[in-house]
Design a protein around this motif. Structure first.
Motif, PDB file in Angstrom:
ATOM      1  N   THR A  52       0.832  -1.206   0.000  1.00 24.09           N
ATOM      2  CA  THR A  52       0.000   0.000   0.000  1.00 24.09           C
ATOM      3  C   THR A  52       0.867   1.256   0.000  1.00 24.09           C
ATOM      4  N   SER A  53       0.248   2.400  -0.172  1.00 27.15           N
ATOM      5  CA  SER A  53       0.997   3.661  -0.237  1.00 27.15           C
ATOM      6  C   SER A  53       1.731   3.921   1.072  1.00 27.15           C
ATOM      7  N   ILE A  54       2.915   4.486   0.945  1.00 23.29           N
ATOM      8  CA  ILE A  54       3.744   4.755   2.122  1.00 23.29           C
ATOM      9  C   ILE A  54       4.289   6.181   2.072  1.00 23.29           C
ATOM     10  N   ASN A  55       4.645   6.708   3.246  1.00 24.34           N
ATOM     11  CA  ASN A  55       5.291   8.019   3.317  1.00 24.34           C
ATOM     12  C   ASN A  55       6.798   7.900   3.200  1.00 24.34           C
ATOM     13  N   ASN A  56       7.324   6.773   3.656  1.00 22.94           N
ATOM     14  CA  ASN A  56       8.765   6.589   3.590  1.00 22.94           C
ATOM     15  C   ASN A  56       9.071   5.097   3.662  1.00 22.94           C
TER      16      ASN A  56
END
Lengths: 111, 112
Positions: free
Chosen positions: A27-31
């Protein structure tokens, strides 16, 4: 699960060669972070790459992040015996209240 | 000047015993963690504390009880030890959740 998955599980290369290991996530991640664990030791942080970064360098390490493919790679150039270790990628869990480690790539540098 | 320290480094004990592992960090971090690493090297978070408050409890049996007397210390007490508890337990700390984490050297627990 957000757990990253490293590939390959194990890698043996000659000293002086480059080592590349990959991490895929769902899934989408910030880092995304990479850690190293020498045998019998705790994990040591190597690099954190943010979602708006495509590539980051630290000494002989180069990390890339491709958010469209949900994957990252760690390249170690001119490998040394001391690079023998397990390498883990880590991504934030749901709610960013923790990081979740993959199962790791065991890297063995042959003399 | 060890950043994150754990004691003891090795712990060998009989099934059914109660044992504690201590962790201290001198980095000024607000968040501390306990991880369990099994024989296949899979690292799984057990607990996290932020400024002495429990934030995460990852479906760990209640035989495991963490205690944080202050934000620099996070201890782990385990009651009625079982064979399956044998593993390496790592303490870690960070400024905030999902931030860079600093790990202790680990405590290798062997339950006989």
């Amino acid at each position: 699960s957000q757990q990253g998955e490293e590939d390959p599980q194990a890698l043996s290369i000659q000293e002086g060669e480059n080592a590349t290991m990959n991490c895929s996530y769902k899934t989408s991640i910030n880092n995304l972070q990479w850690y190293r664990q020498n045998s019998g030791r705790g994990l040591v942080h190597l690099i954190l790459i943010r979602s708006n970064e495509r590539e980051k360098h630290s000494g002989r390490l180069r990390v890339t992040l491709d958010t469209s493919k949900k994957s990252s790679s760690l390249l170690i150039t001119a490998s040394r015996a001391a690079d023998t270790a397990s390498y883990f990628c880590a991504t934030p869990g749901d709610g960013d209240d923790k990081i979740i480690f993959g199962k790791g790539t065991r890297l063995h540098i042959l003399p | 000047d060890t950043a994150v320290s754990q004691t003891p480094k090795y712990l060998v004990t009989q099934m059914g015993n109660d044992k504690s592992i201590k962790c201290e960090q001198n980095l000024g971090h607000d968040t501390m963690y306990w991880y369990k690493q099994d024989s296949k090297k899979f690292l799984k978070i057990m607990f996290s504390y932020n400024n002495k408050e429990l934030i995460i409890n990852e479906t760990v049996p209640n035989r495991f009880s963490p205690k944080s007397p202050d934000k620099a210390h996070l201890n782990l007490h385990i009651n009625s030890l079982e064979l399956g508890d044998s593993a390496v337990y790592f303490c870690a700390s960070s400024y905030s959740a999902a931030d860079t984490q600093y790990f202790g050297p680990g405590t290798r627990l062997t339950v006989l």
